[in-house]
Design a protein around this motif. Structure first.
Motif, PDB file in Angstrom:
ATOM      1  N   ALA A  91      34.109  56.753  35.380  1.00 50.38           N
ATOM      2  CA  ALA A  91      32.869  57.447  35.742  1.00 50.38           C
ATOM      3  C   ALA A  91      31.685  56.850  34.994  1.00 50.38           C
ATOM      4  CB  ALA A  91      32.998  58.940  35.439  1.00 50.38           C
ATOM      5  N   ALA A  92      31.868  56.573  33.685  1.00 50.26           N
ATOM      6  CA  ALA A  92      30.757  56.029  32.906  1.00 50.26           C
ATOM      7  C   ALA A  92      30.326  54.674  33.449  1.00 50.26           C
ATOM      8  CB  ALA A  92      31.176  55.916  31.438  1.00 50.26           C
ATOM      9  N   VAL A  93      31.295  53.759  33.657  1.00 45.40           N
ATOM     10  CA  VAL A  93      30.949  52.415  34.117  1.00 45.40           C
ATOM     11  C   VAL A  93      30.422  52.452  35.548  1.00 45.40           C
ATOM     12  CG1 VAL A  93      31.871  50.136  34.581  1.00 45.40           C
ATOM     13  CG2 VAL A  93      32.593  51.355  32.557  1.00 45.40           C
ATOM     14  N   LEU A 132      32.495  70.287  44.069  1.00 37.02           N
ATOM     15  CA  LEU A 132      33.572  69.581  43.365  1.00 37.02           C
ATOM     16  C   LEU A 132      33.901  70.276  42.046  1.00 37.02           C
ATOM     17  CD1 LEU A 132      35.476  67.237  43.381  1.00 37.02           C
ATOM     18  CD2 LEU A 132      33.778  65.875  42.235  1.00 37.02           C
ATOM     19  N   ILE A 149      32.366  65.115  32.757  1.00 37.67           N
ATOM     20  CA  ILE A 149      32.222  64.131  33.825  1.00 37.67           C
ATOM     21  C   ILE A 149      31.256  64.626  34.892  1.00 37.67           C
ATOM     22  CG2 ILE A 149      33.473  62.923  35.640  1.00 37.67           C
ATOM     23  CD1 ILE A 149      35.806  62.648  33.843  1.00 37.67           C
ATOM     24  N   LEU A 201      27.738  64.338  33.865  1.00 40.39           N
ATOM     25  CA  LEU A 201      27.300  62.955  34.012  1.00 40.39           C
ATOM     26  C   LEU A 201      26.867  62.685  35.455  1.00 40.39           C
ATOM     27  CD1 LEU A 201      27.201  60.495  32.150  1.00 40.39           C
ATOM     28  CD2 LEU A 201      29.425  59.837  33.019  1.00 40.39           C
ATOM     29  N   PHE A 202      27.684  63.165  36.412  1.00 43.71           N
ATOM     30  CA  PHE A 202      27.339  62.972  37.827  1.00 43.71           C
ATOM     31  C   PHE A 202      26.011  63.649  38.152  1.00 43.71           C
ATOM     32  CE2 PHE A 202      31.710  61.687  38.587  1.00 43.71           C
ATOM     33  CZ  PHE A 202      31.556  60.790  39.602  1.00 43.71           C
ATOM     34  N   ALA A 258      34.593  50.606  27.910  1.00 39.87           N
ATOM     35  CA  ALA A 258      33.777  51.315  28.895  1.00 39.87           C
ATOM     36  C   ALA A 258      32.413  51.671  28.316  1.00 39.87           C
ATOM     37  CB  ALA A 258      34.501  52.581  29.353  1.00 39.87           C
ATOM     38  N   PHE A 298      32.006  58.303  45.054  1.00 38.23           N
ATOM     39  CA  PHE A 298      32.566  58.328  43.703  1.00 38.23           C
ATOM     40  C   PHE A 298      33.209  59.676  43.390  1.00 38.23           C
ATOM     41  CE2 PHE A 298      31.982  56.746  39.314  1.00 38.23           C
ATOM     42  CZ  PHE A 298      32.541  55.538  39.581  1.00 38.23           C
ATOM     43  N   MET A 299      32.533  60.745  43.827  1.00 34.93           N
ATOM     44  CA  MET A 299      33.096  62.078  43.583  1.00 34.93           C
ATOM     45  C   MET A 299      34.396  62.257  44.357  1.00 34.93           C
ATOM     46  SD  MET A 299      29.969  64.708  43.163  1.00 34.93           S
ATOM     47  CE  MET A 299      28.949  64.312  44.538  1.00 34.93           C
ATOM     48  N   VAL A 345      41.155  57.418  31.754  1.00 33.87           N
ATOM     49  CA  VAL A 345      40.736  56.338  32.646  1.00 33.87           C
ATOM     50  C   VAL A 345      39.635  56.831  33.577  1.00 33.87           C
ATOM     51  CG1 VAL A 345      41.516  54.867  34.518  1.00 33.87           C
ATOM     52  CG2 VAL A 345      42.926  55.133  32.507  1.00 33.87           C
ATOM     53  N   ALA A 346      39.745  58.085  34.049  1.00 36.34           N
ATOM     54  CA  ALA A 346      38.716  58.621  34.939  1.00 36.34           C
ATOM     55  C   ALA A 346      37.376  58.720  34.222  1.00 36.34           C
ATOM     56  CB  ALA A 346      39.141  59.992  35.461  1.00 36.34           C
ATOM     57  N   ALA A 347      37.401  59.123  32.943  1.00 37.07           N
ATOM     58  CA  ALA A 347      36.147  59.216  32.196  1.00 37.07           C
ATOM     59  C   ALA A 347      35.514  57.836  32.041  1.00 37.07           C
ATOM     60  CB  ALA A 347      36.405  59.841  30.832  1.00 37.07           C
ATOM     61  N   ALA A 348      36.326  56.830  31.691  1.00 33.76           N
ATOM     62  CA  ALA A 348      35.807  55.468  31.554  1.00 33.76           C
ATOM     63  C   ALA A 348      35.250  54.972  32.878  1.00 33.76           C
ATOM     64  CB  ALA A 348      36.920  54.544  31.060  1.00 33.76           C
ATOM     65  N   LEU A 379      28.935  54.885  37.232  1.00 32.38           N
ATOM     66  CA  LEU A 379      27.581  55.432  37.360  1.00 32.38           C
ATOM     67  C   LEU A 379      26.553  54.460  36.800  1.00 32.38           C
ATOM     68  CD1 LEU A 379      28.318  59.153  36.629  1.00 32.38           C
ATOM     69  CD2 LEU A 379      27.543  58.171  38.747  1.00 32.38           C
ATOM     70  N   ALA A 380      26.923  53.688  35.765  1.00 35.17           N
ATOM     71  CA  ALA A 380      25.996  52.660  35.265  1.00 35.17           C
ATOM     72  C   ALA A 380      25.759  51.601  36.329  1.00 35.17           C
ATOM     73  CB  ALA A 380      26.559  52.037  33.988  1.00 35.17           C
ATOM     74  N   LEU A 418      40.258  50.907  25.771  1.00 38.02           N
ATOM     75  CA  LEU A 418      39.644  51.000  27.094  1.00 38.02           C
ATOM     76  C   LEU A 418      38.342  51.796  27.040  1.00 38.02           C
ATOM     77  CD1 LEU A 418      39.905  50.793  30.277  1.00 38.02           C
ATOM     78  CD2 LEU A 418      40.883  53.065  30.124  1.00 38.02           C
ATOM     79  N   LEU A 419      38.357  52.905  26.302  1.00 37.53           N
ATOM     80  CA  LEU A 419      37.149  53.728  26.212  1.00 37.53           C
ATOM     81  C   LEU A 419      36.035  52.972  25.503  1.00 37.53           C
ATOM     82  CD1 LEU A 419      38.641  57.230  25.492  1.00 37.53           C
ATOM     83  CD2 LEU A 419      37.410  56.500  27.496  1.00 37.53           C
ATOM     84  N   GLU A 439      37.123  60.836  42.391  1.00 33.39           N
ATOM     85  CA  GLU A 439      37.543  61.789  41.347  1.00 33.39           C
ATOM     86  C   GLU A 439      38.457  62.854  41.938  1.00 33.39           C
ATOM     87  OE1 GLU A 439      36.663  61.695  38.110  1.00 33.39           O
ATOM     88  OE2 GLU A 439      35.540  59.851  38.410  1.00 33.39           O
TER      89      GLU A 439
END
Lengths: 178, 98
Positions: free
Chosen positions: B71-73, A33, A64, A67-68, A166, B31-32, B66-69, B75-76, A162-163, B35
């Motif tokens: 991903a964080a939520v 990816l 990102i 993080l994954f 999050a 999830f990927m 939005v994608a970053a937010a 993955l949590a 939003l951030l 993305e």
């Protein structure tokens, strides 16, 4: 020349996306990816979006995906276990829906290119090459900053809220005991 | 002008992402694939920005935020589910199936 580079990046992106979907190990999927995201950054450069390409590499391929990979390694999912693909029925349904969607989108693209939406196409304000000229004049960042901080100022502020939400949500979810 | 080919590539990428979501059971891989779909849409925005103007590229900014937010939520949430079930396979997460 531009077309050759474009198709090169496109081919790499599509092949890496297919590999990302089909690899058994989650780490391999994540790395394919990353390759897709890098190729997309190359495509963005070809489409006169230099700054977006830089952000793509920094935020997507950098932050990102790290993080994954961090979560994959934290949960110790690195080695390839038994395949997590669905059974043959599920695979057939997935292939059917995926190919059907691709064909639908492809037909839509043909309609747009063939002038099926002639009235809308005529309404496009920019002649070819205009965006590259604007970018030359204002710089890659200035071209984006102008509409971002004038026309889209309220959405920009909402994005920051939003951030924040999050961040708080991720901390609350990941804590063992609040 | 690369508008048509770019839209075609983004259509194929989106379809690959949809196929992946339907095909896999590993929550992180699904999830990927999400993305991947977001990125396909980003490619559409950037391609159309050549004709519409730089506003299309501004939207890509918002999509990335939005994608970053997400991903964080997300993955949590996956971490929290893993603590309960010791698995990220979606077959093992069937509490609501009844």
């Amino acid at each position: 020349m531009r077309e050759v580079v474009f198709w090169g990046f496109s081919g790499v992106a599509l092949a890496a996306a297919l590999l990302c979907v089909t690899r058994r190990s989650a780490v391999a999927s994540a790395l394919w990816l990353v390759l897709t995201l890098f190729s997309l950054a190359g495509l963005f450069v070809l489409l006169d979006a230099q700054f977006i390409a830089a952000i793509q590499v920094l935020v997507y391929a950098g932050a990102i995906m790290v993080l994954f990979l961090f979560v994959i390694m934290l949960l110790n999912l690195g080695r390839a276990g038994p395949s997590d693909m669905r059974g043959w029925l599920g695979r057939g349904v997935a292939a059917l829906l995926g190919v059907g969607l691709a064909v639908e989108l492809w037909v839509l693209v043909r309609i747009v290119r063939g002038g099926g939406f002639a009235a809308e196409t005529a309404a496009y304000p920019l002649p070819p090459g205009e965006l590259a000229r604007v970018q030359q004049a204002e710089g890659a960042v200035g071209m984006l900053a102008e509409p971002l901080f004038r026309q889209y100022l309220v959405p920009f502020e909402i994005t920051s809220v939003l951030l924040l939400a999050a961040i708080v949500g991720a901390v609350v979810l990941a804590k063992r005991k609040i | 002008m690369l508008l048509g080919p770019a839209l075609g590539v983004s259509a194929l990428l989106f379809a690959i992402g949809v196929g992946g979501v339907l095909l896999r059971r590993n929550a992180i891989v699904i999830f990927m694939c999400v993305e991947l779909m977001l990125n396909a849409v980003n490619l559409t925005f950037v391609a159309l920005a050549q004709q519409i103007g730089p506003q299309g590229q501004v939207i890509v900014f918002f999509v990335m935020a939005v994608a970053a937010a997400e991903a964080a939520v997300g993955l949590a949430i996956i971490l929290a589910v893993y603590r309960h079930k010791e698995s990220v396979n979606l077959q093992d997460v069937n509490l609501l199936r009844g």
